[in-house]
Write a protein that holds these residues in place. Sequence first.
Motif, PDB file in Angstrom:
ATOM      1  N   ARG A  68      39.093   6.045  74.567  1.00  0.00           N
ATOM      2  CA  ARG A  68      39.694   5.347  75.702  1.00  0.00           C
ATOM      3  C   ARG A  68      41.078   4.825  75.348  1.00  0.00           C
ATOM      4  NH1 ARG A  68      35.502   1.033  78.035  1.00  0.00           N
ATOM      5  NH2 ARG A  68      35.366   0.510  75.819  1.00  0.00           N
ATOM      6  N   MET A  69      42.020   5.027  76.260  1.00  0.00           N
ATOM      7  CA  MET A  69      43.375   4.514  76.083  1.00  0.00           C
ATOM      8  C   MET A  69      43.398   3.015  76.388  1.00  0.00           C
ATOM      9  SD  MET A  69      46.531   5.690  75.388  1.00  0.00           S
ATOM     10  CE  MET A  69      46.633   7.374  76.007  1.00  0.00           C
ATOM     11  N   VAL A  70      43.979   2.205  75.490  1.00  0.00           N
ATOM     12  CA  VAL A  70      43.955   0.747  75.689  1.00  0.00           C
ATOM     13  C   VAL A  70      45.307   0.085  75.390  1.00  0.00           C
ATOM     14  CG1 VAL A  70      41.466   0.478  75.276  1.00  0.00           C
ATOM     15  CG2 VAL A  70      43.047   0.444  73.336  1.00  0.00           C
ATOM     16  N   ASN A  71      46.379   0.863  75.367  1.00  0.00           N
ATOM     17  CA  ASN A  71      47.675   0.250  75.060  1.00  0.00           C
ATOM     18  C   ASN A  71      48.089  -0.785  76.106  1.00  0.00           C
ATOM     19  OD1 ASN A  71      48.088   2.291  76.992  1.00  0.00           O
ATOM     20  ND2 ASN A  71      50.208   2.612  76.344  1.00  0.00           N
ATOM     21  N   ALA A  72      47.819  -0.510  77.396  1.00  0.00           N
ATOM     22  CA  ALA A  72      48.173  -1.464  78.442  1.00  0.00           C
ATOM     23  C   ALA A  72      47.314  -2.721  78.356  1.00  0.00           C
ATOM     24  CB  ALA A  72      48.030  -0.815  79.824  1.00  0.00           C
ATOM     25  N   VAL A  73      46.059  -2.541  77.984  1.00  0.00           N
ATOM     26  CA  VAL A  73      45.157  -3.694  77.800  1.00  0.00           C
ATOM     27  C   VAL A  73      45.690  -4.588  76.683  1.00  0.00           C
ATOM     28  CG1 VAL A  73      42.835  -4.436  77.161  1.00  0.00           C
ATOM     29  CG2 VAL A  73      43.145  -2.401  78.581  1.00  0.00           C
ATOM     30  N   TYR A  74      46.076  -3.961  75.590  1.00  0.00           N
ATOM     31  CA  TYR A  74      46.596  -4.723  74.439  1.00  0.00           C
ATOM     32  C   TYR A  74      47.862  -5.494  74.836  1.00  0.00           C
ATOM     33  CZ  TYR A  74      48.769  -5.689  69.927  1.00  0.00           C
ATOM     34  OH  TYR A  74      49.374  -6.311  68.866  1.00  0.00           O
ATOM     35  N   GLY A  75      48.799  -4.824  75.495  1.00  0.00           N
ATOM     36  CA  GLY A  75      50.038  -5.486  75.892  1.00  0.00           C
ATOM     37  C   GLY A  75      49.800  -6.595  76.900  1.00  0.00           C
ATOM     38  N   ASP A 120      46.340   8.528  85.363  1.00  0.00           N
ATOM     39  CA  ASP A 120      45.010   7.911  85.455  1.00  0.00           C
ATOM     40  C   ASP A 120      44.695   7.084  84.216  1.00  0.00           C
ATOM     41  OD1 ASP A 120      44.571   9.031  87.924  1.00  0.00           O
ATOM     42  OD2 ASP A 120      43.542  10.804  87.134  1.00  0.00           O
ATOM     43  N   GLU A 121      45.285   7.449  83.062  1.00  0.00           N
ATOM     44  CA  GLU A 121      45.033   6.700  81.818  1.00  0.00           C
ATOM     45  C   GLU A 121      45.472   5.242  81.939  1.00  0.00           C
ATOM     46  OE1 GLU A 121      45.422  10.990  80.585  1.00  0.00           O
ATOM     47  OE2 GLU A 121      46.465   9.622  81.945  1.00  0.00           O
ATOM     48  N   LEU A 122      46.456   4.995  82.813  1.00  0.00           N
ATOM     49  CA  LEU A 122      46.863   3.608  83.070  1.00  0.00           C
ATOM     50  C   LEU A 122      45.848   2.911  83.961  1.00  0.00           C
ATOM     51  CD1 LEU A 122      48.674   1.120  83.287  1.00  0.00           C
ATOM     52  CD2 LEU A 122      50.029   2.353  85.006  1.00  0.00           C
ATOM     53  N   TYR A 123      45.515   3.506  85.092  1.00  0.00           N
ATOM     54  CA  TYR A 123      44.614   2.870  86.048  1.00  0.00           C
ATOM     55  C   TYR A 123      43.198   2.699  85.474  1.00  0.00           C
ATOM     56  CZ  TYR A 123      48.402   3.839  89.289  1.00  0.00           C
ATOM     57  OH  TYR A 123      49.630   3.874  89.901  1.00  0.00           O
ATOM     58  N   ASP A 124      42.821   3.556  84.532  1.00  0.00           N
ATOM     59  CA  ASP A 124      41.501   3.431  83.908  1.00  0.00           C
ATOM     60  C   ASP A 124      41.396   2.167  83.054  1.00  0.00           C
ATOM     61  OD1 ASP A 124      40.708   5.775  85.070  1.00  0.00           O
ATOM     62  OD2 ASP A 124      41.033   7.024  83.298  1.00  0.00           O
ATOM     63  N   GLN A 125      42.538   1.569  82.716  1.00  0.00           N
ATOM     64  CA  GLN A 125      42.517   0.368  81.878  1.00  0.00           C
ATOM     65  C   GLN A 125      42.363  -0.916  82.705  1.00  0.00           C
ATOM     66  OE1 GLN A 125      45.337   0.358  78.473  1.00  0.00           O
ATOM     67  NE2 GLN A 125      45.984   2.381  79.203  1.00  0.00           N
ATOM     68  N   LEU A 126      42.565  -0.809  84.017  1.00  0.00           N
ATOM     69  CA  LEU A 126      42.469  -1.993  84.867  1.00  0.00           C
ATOM     70  C   LEU A 126      41.074  -2.632  84.837  1.00  0.00           C
ATOM     71  CD1 LEU A 126      43.838  -3.894  86.840  1.00  0.00           C
ATOM     72  CD2 LEU A 126      43.362  -2.253  88.678  1.00  0.00           C
ATOM     73  N   PRO A 127      39.989  -1.856  84.950  1.00  0.00           N
ATOM     74  CA  PRO A 127      38.659  -2.476  84.864  1.00  0.00           C
ATOM     75  C   PRO A 127      38.408  -3.151  83.521  1.00  0.00           C
ATOM     76  CG  PRO A 127      38.503  -0.265  85.786  1.00  0.00           C
ATOM     77  CD  PRO A 127      39.897  -0.410  85.270  1.00  0.00           C
ATOM     78  N   ILE A 128      38.976  -2.608  82.460  1.00  0.00           N
ATOM     79  CA  ILE A 128      38.804  -3.225  81.138  1.00  0.00           C
ATOM     80  C   ILE A 128      39.454  -4.607  81.127  1.00  0.00           C
ATOM     81  CG2 ILE A 128      39.244  -3.002  78.662  1.00  0.00           C
ATOM     82  CD1 ILE A 128      39.424   0.022  79.063  1.00  0.00           C
ATOM     83  N   VAL A 129      40.671  -4.675  81.652  1.00  0.00           N
ATOM     84  CA  VAL A 129      41.391  -5.951  81.716  1.00  0.00           C
ATOM     85  C   VAL A 129      40.602  -6.971  82.538  1.00  0.00           C
ATOM     86  CG1 VAL A 129      43.410  -7.088  82.732  1.00  0.00           C
ATOM     87  CG2 VAL A 129      43.711  -5.034  81.352  1.00  0.00           C
TER      88      VAL A 129
END
Length: 222
Positions: A68-75, A120-129
């Motif tokens: 899973r891509m999580v760079n946006a979550v981390y930032g 989609d790799e960006l929008y997939d991180q929204l639920p994680i946040v």
Amino acid sequence: MDASLCKVRMGLKIIVCFIVFVKAINLIRIWYNGYKYMKKKKFIIVDGNAILHRSWHALPPMITKDGRMVNAVYGFLTTIFRAIKEYKPEYLAVTFDRKEKTFRHEEYVEYKAHREKQPDELYDQLPIVKNVLKAFNIKTYEKVGFEADDLIGTLCDKNQVDNDEIFSIIVTGDMDALQLVDDNTHVYTLRKGMNDTVEYDENAVKEKYDGLAPDRLIDYKG
């Protein structure tokens, strides 16, 4: 000749005294504003989508063991934790856009029609946040028909917030938020990357826009 020289010297002394007086007044004003700022309870309002997008573009790919891509979550979380550490707020809320169309689409059909869709790799991180925010018991706001910045403006304008006891700090990457800056509201934004931050008060906004006050930015950008 001596009389003229004395007049010149006297005039210079008056000018110097006036300059010193003006600087002293400014220092007192800065001190007083700082004192009022320290006495107020602080309310951080985060533009969730703006910070998520900024994080996505500013950071390289970060992938978990399960792919899973999580760079946006981390930032995103790094930005929030930095703001919390800096301001030590009593209150904190995060606003988000909804996927449905807003009232702006009803007024102008082409609103954001030509904006490039993000991966989609960006929008997939929204639920994680959102799950992380829920785990931290951080209140989130979103409303069908409105964008995150609409909700920020509403929160800043509420009587419970827009008063002498509360100081609001908007955390965002969207410079449109500068129109909300006033005595009770500052904007904390990412200027470049994820580490170069700046806080805008009314004077900083005027400096950036050649003397325009925050409440004139709507006309300027319109």
